[in-house]
Design a protein around this motif. Structure first.
Motif, PDB file in Angstrom:
ATOM      1  N   ALA A 128       0.832  -1.207   0.000  1.00  0.00           N
ATOM      2  CA  ALA A 128       0.000   0.000   0.000  1.00  0.00           C
ATOM      3  C   ALA A 128       0.869   1.260   0.000  1.00  0.00           C
ATOM      4  N   ALA A 129       1.972   1.250   0.732  1.00  0.00           N
ATOM      5  CA  ALA A 129       2.885   2.394   0.746  1.00  0.00           C
ATOM      6  C   ALA A 129       3.503   2.587  -0.632  1.00  0.00           C
ATOM      7  N   PHE A 130       3.995   1.507  -1.217  1.00  0.00           N
ATOM      8  CA  PHE A 130       4.615   1.569  -2.540  1.00  0.00           C
ATOM      9  C   PHE A 130       3.626   2.076  -3.584  1.00  0.00           C
ATOM     10  N   GLN A 131       2.446   1.470  -3.621  1.00  0.00           N
ATOM     11  CA  GLN A 131       1.459   1.857  -4.637  1.00  0.00           C
ATOM     12  C   GLN A 131       0.966   3.291  -4.431  1.00  0.00           C
ATOM     13  N   GLY A 132       0.805   3.703  -3.191  1.00  0.00           N
ATOM     14  CA  GLY A 132       0.380   5.074  -2.927  1.00  0.00           C
ATOM     15  C   GLY A 132       1.395   6.086  -3.407  1.00  0.00           C
ATOM     16  N   ASP A 133       2.666   5.780  -3.182  1.00  0.00           N
ATOM     17  CA  ASP A 133       3.707   6.709  -3.608  1.00  0.00           C
ATOM     18  C   ASP A 133       3.854   6.743  -5.120  1.00  0.00           C
ATOM     19  N   ILE A 134       3.806   5.604  -5.769  1.00  0.00           N
ATOM     20  CA  ILE A 134       3.995   5.604  -7.225  1.00  0.00           C
ATOM     21  C   ILE A 134       2.785   6.171  -7.960  1.00  0.00           C
ATOM     22  N   SER A 135       1.606   5.919  -7.459  1.00  0.00           N
ATOM     23  CA  SER A 135       0.385   6.321  -8.179  1.00  0.00           C
ATOM     24  C   SER A 135      -0.089   7.727  -7.850  1.00  0.00           C
ATOM     25  N   VAL A 136       0.177   8.200  -6.635  1.00  0.00           N
ATOM     26  CA  VAL A 136      -0.439   9.445  -6.193  1.00  0.00           C
ATOM     27  C   VAL A 136       0.571  10.467  -5.646  1.00  0.00           C
ATOM     28  N   HIS A 137       1.330  10.087  -4.642  1.00  0.00           N
ATOM     29  CA  HIS A 137       2.207  11.058  -3.980  1.00  0.00           C
ATOM     30  C   HIS A 137       3.328  11.544  -4.896  1.00  0.00           C
ATOM     31  N   SER A 138       3.951  10.639  -5.620  1.00  0.00           N
ATOM     32  CA  SER A 138       5.036  11.034  -6.528  1.00  0.00           C
ATOM     33  C   SER A 138       4.542  11.950  -7.654  1.00  0.00           C
ATOM     34  N   PRO A 139       3.460  11.609  -8.361  1.00  0.00           N
ATOM     35  CA  PRO A 139       2.986  12.522  -9.421  1.00  0.00           C
ATOM     36  C   PRO A 139       2.607  13.915  -8.896  1.00  0.00           C
ATOM     37  N   ARG A 140       2.003  13.984  -7.710  1.00  0.00           N
ATOM     38  CA  ARG A 140       1.661  15.294  -7.150  1.00  0.00           C
ATOM     39  C   ARG A 140       2.926  16.094  -6.884  1.00  0.00           C
ATOM     40  N   ARG A 141       3.907  15.427  -6.298  1.00  0.00           N
ATOM     41  CA  ARG A 141       5.149  16.119  -5.970  1.00  0.00           C
ATOM     42  C   ARG A 141       5.888  16.566  -7.239  1.00  0.00           C
ATOM     43  N   ILE A 142       5.912  15.741  -8.261  1.00  0.00           N
ATOM     44  CA  ILE A 142       6.545  16.127  -9.537  1.00  0.00           C
ATOM     45  C   ILE A 142       5.855  17.361 -10.109  1.00  0.00           C
ATOM     46  N   PHE A 143       4.534  17.353 -10.122  1.00  0.00           N
ATOM     47  CA  PHE A 143       3.782  18.489 -10.658  1.00  0.00           C
ATOM     48  C   PHE A 143       4.128  19.769  -9.899  1.00  0.00           C
ATOM     49  N   GLN A 148       6.796  20.481  -8.109  1.00  0.00           N
ATOM     50  CA  GLN A 148       8.176  20.884  -8.350  1.00  0.00           C
ATOM     51  C   GLN A 148       8.338  21.517  -9.735  1.00  0.00           C
ATOM     52  N   GLN A 149       7.613  21.001 -10.715  1.00  0.00           N
ATOM     53  CA  GLN A 149       7.717  21.540 -12.071  1.00  0.00           C
ATOM     54  C   GLN A 149       7.014  22.886 -12.223  1.00  0.00           C
ATOM     55  N   ARG A 150       5.955  23.110 -11.493  1.00  0.00           N
ATOM     56  CA  ARG A 150       5.178  24.347 -11.619  1.00  0.00           C
ATOM     57  C   ARG A 150       5.637  25.436 -10.653  1.00  0.00           C
ATOM     58  N   SER A 151       6.420  25.078  -9.648  1.00  0.00           N
ATOM     59  CA  SER A 151       6.890  26.055  -8.661  1.00  0.00           C
ATOM     60  C   SER A 151       7.648  27.185  -9.346  1.00  0.00           C
ATOM     61  N   GLY A 152       7.320  28.409  -8.948  1.00  0.00           N
ATOM     62  CA  GLY A 152       7.943  29.590  -9.541  1.00  0.00           C
ATOM     63  C   GLY A 152       7.260  30.079 -10.800  1.00  0.00           C
TER      64      GLY A 152
END
Length: 198
Positions: A77-92, A94-98
Motif C-alpha cells: 500500500a505504501a509503494f502503490q500510494g507513492d507511485i500512483s499518487v504522492h510522486s505525481p503530485r510532488r513532480i507536478f 516541483q515543475q510548476r513552482s515559480g
C-alpha cells in the motif's frame, strides 16, 4: 494556480487486490512484472530497501503493527500510494513552482478506519461535509487564494519552501508541515519511473 492534495493512505483500498502477495520474492516479482519490467534487479532491490518489510513503516501510516492484513499489505500500500499518487503530485508541484501560485495538502483524517486509514478520496468527505477544507476551497475559487477568515494561514508551496497543510483529527484540526515525507524513497521511485515508464 492550483491546489493539489492527497490522503495519507491513498492506495490501501486498491491494495486489497494484492493480498495474495505475502513474501518478499512475490513482491519483487510483482514489481518486475507489473510496474517496472525493464528495471534491473539492483534497482528493484534498492526500491525494496526504501519500502521495507517492517509493517510499522507501511500504509496506513502511523498505525504501528495494526492493519497488516498480510505480511506485505502495508508495504504494498505504501509503494502503490507513492507511485500512483504522492510522486505525481510532488513532480507536478516541483515543475510548476515559480511559474504559478501553488498550495498543497495532506489529509490524515479517518486514520481509525480499519485497514484503510486515510484512504483514497476520503478527503472529499471533508469538502462535501462543509468542513474546513470546503472553506479553503471556496475562498480559492472565489479569490484565487485559500486564506481568510479565522482558519490557519496556508502558505504557498515552493521548491525552496515546500509548505503543506495537514488536515488532522482531534483538538488541532490543521497543522503546517513540509512536503518532505518519504523524500528519498519517492525521489528514487520517481527516477526509476522516468527511466522505465509504466
Amino acid at each position: 494556480m492550483h491546489i493539489l492534495g492527497d490522503c495519507d493512505d491513498e492506495e490501501t483500498l486498491f491494495s486489497l487486490s494484492t493480498l495474495n502477495i505475502t513474501t518478499d520474492t512475490q513482491l519483487e516479482e510483482w514489481i518486475q512484472t507489473h510496474w517496472a519490467p525493464n528495471a534491473t534487479s539492483t534497482m528493484v532491490q534498492q526500491l525494496l530497501q526504501y519500502y521495507p518489510a517492517d509493517i510499522t513503516q507501511g500504509s496506513p501510516f502511523d498505525t504501528g503493527t495494526h492493519n497488516a492484513l498480510t505480511s506485505q499489505f502495508k508495504r504494498m500500500a505504501a509503494f502503490q500510494g507513492d507511485i500512483s499518487v504522492h510522486s505525481p503530485r510532488r513532480i507536478f508541484l516541483q515543475q510548476r513552482s515559480g511559474k504559478q501560485n501553488l498550495w498543497t495538502y495532506l489529509s490524515k483524517r479517518l486514520k481509525a478506519v480499519p485497514f484503510l486509514g486515510s484512504f483514497h478520496a476520503s478527503d472529499i468527505l471533508n469538502v462535501y461535509g462543509g468542513e474546513d477544507m470546503a472553506s479553503y476551497l471556496v475562498r480559492f475559487v472565489t479569490s484565487l487564494d485559500p486564506n481568510g477568515d479565522s482558519d490557519l494561514y496556508w502558505p504557498q508551496y515552493t521548491t525552496a519552501e515546500p509548505n503543506m497543510l495537514e488536515f488532522l483529527e482531534g483538538e488541532i484540526p490543521q497543522a503546517l508541515t513540509q512536503d518532505t515525507y518519504r523524500a528519498e524513497a519517492i525521489e528514487y521511485l520517481t527516477n526509476v519511473t522516468l527511466v522505465y515508464p509504466w
